[in-house]
Motif scaffolding. Sequence first.
Motif, PDB file in Angstrom:
ATOM      1  N   LYS A 296      34.219  16.621 -12.022  1.00 41.01           N
ATOM      2  CA  LYS A 296      33.954  15.233 -12.418  1.00 41.01           C
ATOM      3  C   LYS A 296      33.567  14.451 -11.187  1.00 41.01           C
ATOM      4  N   ILE A 297      32.512  13.630 -11.352  1.00 42.55           N
ATOM      5  CA  ILE A 297      32.128  12.755 -10.240  1.00 42.55           C
ATOM      6  C   ILE A 297      32.183  11.321 -10.756  1.00 42.55           C
TER       7      ILE A 297
ATOM      8  N   MET B  67      24.239   8.869  -5.404  1.00 42.27           N
ATOM      9  CA  MET B  67      24.219   9.465  -4.065  1.00 42.27           C
ATOM     10  C   MET B  67      25.556   9.218  -3.350  1.00 42.27           C
ATOM     11  N   ALA B  68      26.007   7.929  -3.450  1.00 43.69           N
ATOM     12  CA  ALA B  68      27.280   7.585  -2.783  1.00 43.69           C
ATOM     13  C   ALA B  68      28.438   8.341  -3.402  1.00 43.69           C
ATOM     14  N   ALA B  69      28.423   8.438  -4.709  1.00 42.44           N
ATOM     15  CA  ALA B  69      29.518   9.135  -5.401  1.00 42.44           C
ATOM     16  C   ALA B  69      29.543  10.607  -5.026  1.00 42.44           C
ATOM     17  N   LEU B  70      28.363  11.185  -4.916  1.00 42.05           N
ATOM     18  CA  LEU B  70      28.273  12.607  -4.583  1.00 42.05           C
ATOM     19  C   LEU B  70      28.805  12.883  -3.159  1.00 42.05           C
TER      20      LEU B  70
ATOM     21  N   GLU C 187      30.880  11.104  -1.430  1.00 45.47           N
ATOM     22  CA  GLU C 187      32.339  10.907  -1.417  1.00 45.47           C
ATOM     23  C   GLU C 187      33.058  12.132  -1.981  1.00 45.47           C
ATOM     24  N   ALA C 188      32.466  12.664  -3.056  1.00 48.32           N
ATOM     25  CA  ALA C 188      33.098  13.821  -3.697  1.00 48.32           C
ATOM     26  C   ALA C 188      33.018  15.070  -2.810  1.00 48.32           C
ATOM     27  N   LEU C 189      31.921  15.190  -2.049  1.00 49.48           N
ATOM     28  CA  LEU C 189      31.742  16.401  -1.224  1.00 49.48           C
ATOM     29  C   LEU C 189      32.768  16.480  -0.083  1.00 49.48           C
ATOM     30  N   ILE C 190      33.222  15.316   0.393  1.00 48.30           N
ATOM     31  CA  ILE C 190      34.246  15.325   1.460  1.00 48.30           C
ATOM     32  C   ILE C 190      35.491  16.057   0.975  1.00 48.30           C
ATOM     33  N   ASP C 191      35.744  15.890  -0.288  1.00 46.09           N
ATOM     34  CA  ASP C 191      36.974  16.444  -0.839  1.00 46.09           C
ATOM     35  C   ASP C 191      36.945  17.961  -0.974  1.00 46.09           C
TER      36      ASP C 191
END
Lengths: 1018, 807
Positions: free
Chosen positions: A636-637, A570-573, A575-579
């Motif tokens: 990639k996540i 969840m945290a990784a996702l 973080e990735a969505l901000i980008d």
Amino acid sequence: MKKWLVLGVLLLVGVIILATKVCLPAVFRYGLWVDRCPDGELRQTVVANGTFQRGGASPLYVSAYAHYTTGDSDSQTQVPMNEFSPEVQLVGLGVDQKLQPKRPFEKTGDSMWGELEIPRVNDGDYVLRVKVHSNLGESSVDLPLPLYAPARVHLITDRPLYEPGNTVRFRALALKAIDLSPLDGRPGTFRVFDPNGEVLLEEKASAGEWGVVEGNFPLDSEAQSGDWRVTWSSGSASESRSFTVKPFTLPRFRIEASAKKPFYRRRERPVLKGEVRYASGAPVAKAKVELNWQVGGDWPPPTSWVDGSALPKLATTDASGSFTVELPAVPEDLQKQATLTAMLAAVDDSGDRVEGAASILLSEDAIKVEAVPELEGGLVEGFNNRLYLRATTADGRVLDGASLHVKRLWEPSDKGVTEPSDEDGVAALQLDPGPPVNVVIPAQPFRPPPRAKPVTRTGLEDLISDEGEPTLGDRLAFDRLEARVAECTRYVGNDSQVTLGVRIATSGKVAGIAAPSTKLGACVSKVVQSVATPAGKDRLLTASYTFDDSDLPALSAQPEGVPDVPESLMAALNEALIDVRDCLPPTVSSGTLPRMIAWSYAPGAKEVGVSWIAATDAMRGFPEAPMRCIEQRLGKISLPKRAGADDLEGPDSAAIGYARLTVEAPEKYESVRPQATTLVGYEFLVTAKLGNEVLGTTKLLMTPGTIPNLRVRATPQIVNPGEPIQVDVLRGPDFQGDLPTAAWLSRAGFDRIEAKLDEKTRRAQFVAPADAEGWASIEVSGAHTFIFVRPKAQLAVKVTPDKERYAPGQTAVLELATTIGSKGGPAAVGLFGVDNSLAQLVALPGPGELNGLRPSVSASTAFPGLDAQALTMGRVRGKNAAAATLLKVSSLPPAAELEAPVTASAQTWFDPLEGLTDHFYAVLNELHRQTREWETTAPETEKMTPQKMAALWAKAVETTAAGPDKTAGRDAWGRPLRLHRLPADLLALTEPRQVVVVGTRLPEDTENWNTFVRREKP
Amino acid sequence: MKTTTVLALVGTALAIGLLVFAGAGRSLAKGGYAPSSTESSAYYDRGMKMEEPMAAAPAPQPIMDSALAGPSGGLGLIGSGKGGGGYGTGIGSLREKSDEGKMGKRMVMKKEAMKKPAPADGKDQEEAEAFGGEGGMGAAPAATRAWFPETFLFRPLVVTGADGLAKVEVKVPDRLTTWHVLALAHSREGAQAGTTADFLGTLPAYVDPVVPPFLIAGDEVRLPVQIVNTTNVALSSKLELTAIGGTLSSPGSAVKVPAEGNDVQYVTLKVPRPGITALKATLGTTDAVEREIAVKPAGKLVTLTTGGTLAAPRSLELEGPNAPLEGSEKVRLLVFPGALSLVKSELSASPGRGGVAEDAYTLLLSGRAAGLLTSLGATPDMPTIRDIGVLAGQRAIRHARSPDVPTAALLAESALAHGDNPVMARLGERLAAQVARAQRPDGTCQGQTGWSLQRLLVTTAECVRAVRASQGSSAAKARANGVTIKAGAAFQRNLARVEDGYTAAAILASGAADGALADALKKKVLAALEPRPDGSKVLRVESGVVRADGVAPSSMEATATAVLALGATATESADLGTALLGGYSPYYGWGDGRANLLALRAVVELFKSPVPANVRIVLERDGREVVAGALDASKLQEVLSLEALAEGSAGMHTWALKSEPAVPGLGFSLTLQAHVPWSDEAPSPGLELRVAVPEGLEVGKAAEVKLTVAAPANLATVVKLALPAGVQADRPPLDALVSQGRITRFETEDGALKLYLPGQGPGATFEAVVRVIPTLAGTLHADATTLMPDGKPQLARAFKPAVWKVK
């Protein structure tokens, strides 16, 4: 005998007793009952007032008062005279006529009252001289009597704009209010006011023949710039005109432009054609034309039109002085009408510059309709409504001879009604709209507001430098970074501000950098790391940035997994969505993306496996490009590292699942997105046809209206004198009670005319009076309508130069032609000629200047250009147009008076101080003279005592009285001037210290002068 | 030299006539900015062409400037048909600035000369017909176009005949434009109507110099000269350019303009001196146009004036103003024969002067002019005198909004001189009442702690004079009596302390002294008279003696006061009058307005007879003749005005002046003048302004001028940003400043932009960028930019103007 004796004694006792209460001499001599006998002579004043009118009954009140004193020279008592007789004269402008009251003057209270008849003398300022004869003699008082017929005044200056040093010329026209005929010889006054309101000129100027008077005012070369005013007033009539004073230069040339077509519809490309011409008429070739655009109307134009990026900004004239610019196509979403206005500026070869404007009309439909319902508010269901409908082209040109077809839009089977339009394009329809419906008002197209600036550098300081100011080179280097720093905006989370510390080495390269440990800070740090500053001293810079991410949509994931969704995933996702926020267009709508993530995780893996599958319930029409951008960025996540450890935060067991991606559009766009609304009423489709040719269609919205209890309809409503007028009384469904029996025709200033109402037909008939002209109303029991009686002879004026063009210095012959009705007839013409270039700086008066003189009815506009004023001036030609215009009339103009009553009052004054002061100073002058003589001739030891001064005063009074003016030594009551009777301020001037110049002539021991005078009464 | 002088005089005479007819449109600002010698000769040329076909008489150095013969402009006031012009704004300011001002300069052109040659084709024929066969491209010299009014027709009443027809003839002005006529009609029956008509005033081909409304002395401006050809044949011609009052970079050249085309030639004009510059462009025989440009002075005007009588040759040591601007040094000699000439001269000159006392004087003069001129045997020109009264009245009302007592005393008498003017009568009465209220119980007027008794007595005398001027009602008469008697007592009490002749004269002249008091005062006046070498006498002004406003009276003012005190019949008055004549200057009269108020009254009392005819006047500097002239028999009522450039007059020089024969009653006034560079005024605490003019200015390209204003908190201010010729302010950014509330409003006008600033916060400065667009290239100067508290022009501060260089 004894009886008589007793009676005589009693009478004597009575007289003695009376004499102690009443001054008998005053009673016997003047008929005045006063308790103390007057000292000195009595004076008389007169008061007169009344209301006067030429040719009419004019009451006059006259009073007389006796003034006397019993003490000091400045004291007085006033009592009304019981018996006196008035006599009246009208004086002025060559008139000196005695006026006899209709009946002898009568006593009313302390006054006498009489009714006069003021003769019909010419306009002007007269005086009503009222003489009073009494036991005190004759006195008179003049009442100012301005006798002026009510007038209307028109005032015009030779032009509206002047420079200091110019001469302002003005012309006033005085007309009788009752019939607007010229007031020859009417007296009046010109006044000129500066911008502060100060009167700088007040000059009497009477109207000459034809009621015309002219004047002028030379402006000082340093006259104040601003708005000045000139007025001409006469009696109660006055007119004012403003003019501007300021230095100006007339433009040498002018720019004019207009659209090639009267209007443009959706998908059409507007073309603006213009020309630049010298004032002489010659073309201005190769002139540079700048265009600045503005869009007016409810329709929101495209953003690229607002910022001007899509609209032409420059043009150049060709050899004929013409230029043409083509605009982009009118957007498909245009609603109703909008106006594109171009502010034009042309620069010629010489660098001279002029400005102008042009507009282009954009219209959804080819025609435009406006409606005037007969019933208040709109249309009424279940009723035979009369509706006046005017159809014009989109730009307002009349569709003469067209027929209008009106049908209900909500009822496909409605066949509608068709009616022809009159000369003014107005058709009269009878229709029953049925019950009102909910009409949908479509939303205006959405135009996103301008984008916010994503980043602002709020500070840049050099901590090492003395002043803290970075060098210009450093500032420029950081300026160049801003576009790249803006790319970091997508990392804005809770904190939108970043401050960096940057050490710059002497080479100009970054030697060290400190930034917040956030993703935003890291991004900015990375960009700043690359800054290329000039070589120089060592520097330690602080750079602060503020970010605004309000234009970026937010993206969120809703993951589902088996056995569950690991927290680390969840945290990784997230973080990735901000980008990927900047992959989304700013105008994106909120909703679910068309493809979602299918993820999988194996224990010990550093990354989450990602693939993409189609999402259900996703947004339709989401563009492919941003979707691909998102897929690429989220290919990639990576899992985050565990806190305080080297290993990753991955779960211990395998998991698989999917994640929907939801877009949240920027709030600022969502909140302003327009929505369709509804209106309870009626929506019709109006089609204009000329023969079989369809000129255009458009929609007409109407609201529900109400039916009054009683209505009046006159036919015709525009009539000639002597023509019959039929009046129909129409009842509403709620009308109850008896029908009225009469209709009344009213004209301002005339008696009403009655016509019997036929009980069965509810109809009455009038004949327009032969002398009628202008507006009249017909009223039946509170309901009314209006008619307009055409003037018998309308005036027209024409000016024709004998040639169209002249060489300078030639004599232009202007041929004037005035026609009254259809024939030539005499009229007075005022001619005002100016350089037409002035119109580029200020609006010039037009041919309708005199329209305002004619009293106008209270009315609102029926259709553009068709109002009561247009009707009065004969510009409404069509029958339907006239009827619709008359529906908008609400009241008749006030009646002009033939003769205005004048209220006047005046009185004579008696001020004992006035006469006293005049004489006092003469005596005082003599006192000074004698004192000077005494100072010169008296023994040195002799001092000026109060007794001596009193003696000198007495001698001065005597000497003065012996002079040519025998009354000079007396007070206002005719008594010798005695010191003890003087008021304090005058007495003070006689004090020895005030009179004696040589101070040594005064005794050292000074007796108070006032006390002495009070005691000795010298 | 004699021939030259005679020619110059003839030229002057003709030019005077021309200027009178022209309405003296070339009015000169205060100080009279004279054209150069070449300018003058050109004016003579025009004058002669107009009057009669005689040979041109170019006046060599020394010059006699026709415009500067202006004091004779008084002639215009007495309806003699001569004269015109005038010093200062003078009569010129009374004329329509452009409407009539140049009418008279139109050269009369015979129809034959205007006829166009046979047309080349049908179109030309049509054009020729359209222009009535005149004004086209012909072989004869083209008439010079010089009359450019904004209003060309004002006919308040034209009555059509029974057939409804009438014809009105009107001269088409020289501006090539569309002329717009509005006709408003009304009938006896009460109907109204209106209409408009347009016609074109144009030429098939013409030349059009693009000139700014003004220039500043020292400007060097590149002027475009447009040549327009609307015919269908190419135009080949010679463009000739001449300038009067300036120099051009080129006299013109051959031009070719294609059919239906136009061309622009550029010429650089340098205007070294203030005055009027006339640029004339002649396009072969096709067209000729003359455009005038007002050239404002750069720098501050410094003048040095002296005067005397010509009873004997005079030798004067004069130190001319130092560091003069190039071409600004001039010498002007005026000779005044008799009182009538002075009255007329003053009527012409006084409206151009500024200041409370000066305006009061002009107002008084205009109120009494009719009576004075009549008594001196002239016929007053009432409309012109009325106009002077209107102009002076405007200024007096401005001064009298909330006057202090000295101002009220100054203005009261002047306003009351216009008894038939209700505005002035009300003003005068109000002021007289205010002055009367200022009298204290002891009979003195005003006064403050610290005043000298002498000043108090003089002020009291002035109050008495002001209050006694108001006699319009019995109350006013009583008030005047009271004030007079009380003041008389005060004068009597202080007689022993009256030590100087000026104060004694002022008291006597007030009318508040009679009998022994008057005799005693007369003795003091006589004792203070001083003979001068020329036989005239003046009243000595003792050290420390001041007049009511605290300023020491000039010798002329004191002398005039003495004349009024002693009376015209007194033996000594003739000698005093001689001094007065000599002390007159047409620029300033006898000094300031207070002095003039007294001096003109005195002169009119004394000199009513003309001086002998044929008096020759010669002025020399360091032994070389500078200028000469003669009072001829026909001009004995005129002021003789002689003017010459006087370069090299800075510093000390010997000037000699003589009249042949010597005439004791002949007064003269000699003035040296120059403009000097000026600097910022002494700082006015609390008002600061910085104007940053950008560099790299280019024609047609917007540039930004940065303004920084500092003023006390909450004080609304007005910045008048002076702009050079041809620089326009761009409105949209100014509109934006208004909509932002940063300025309350703005006004644009030629050469200036006014910004109205709201009060700023404590310590805050106002900063704004004003966008301007230069339209002319060159090196251009601007007036001084001013900053003032809103509504308080008296506190305005001027800032040194910048030089704008526009490519």
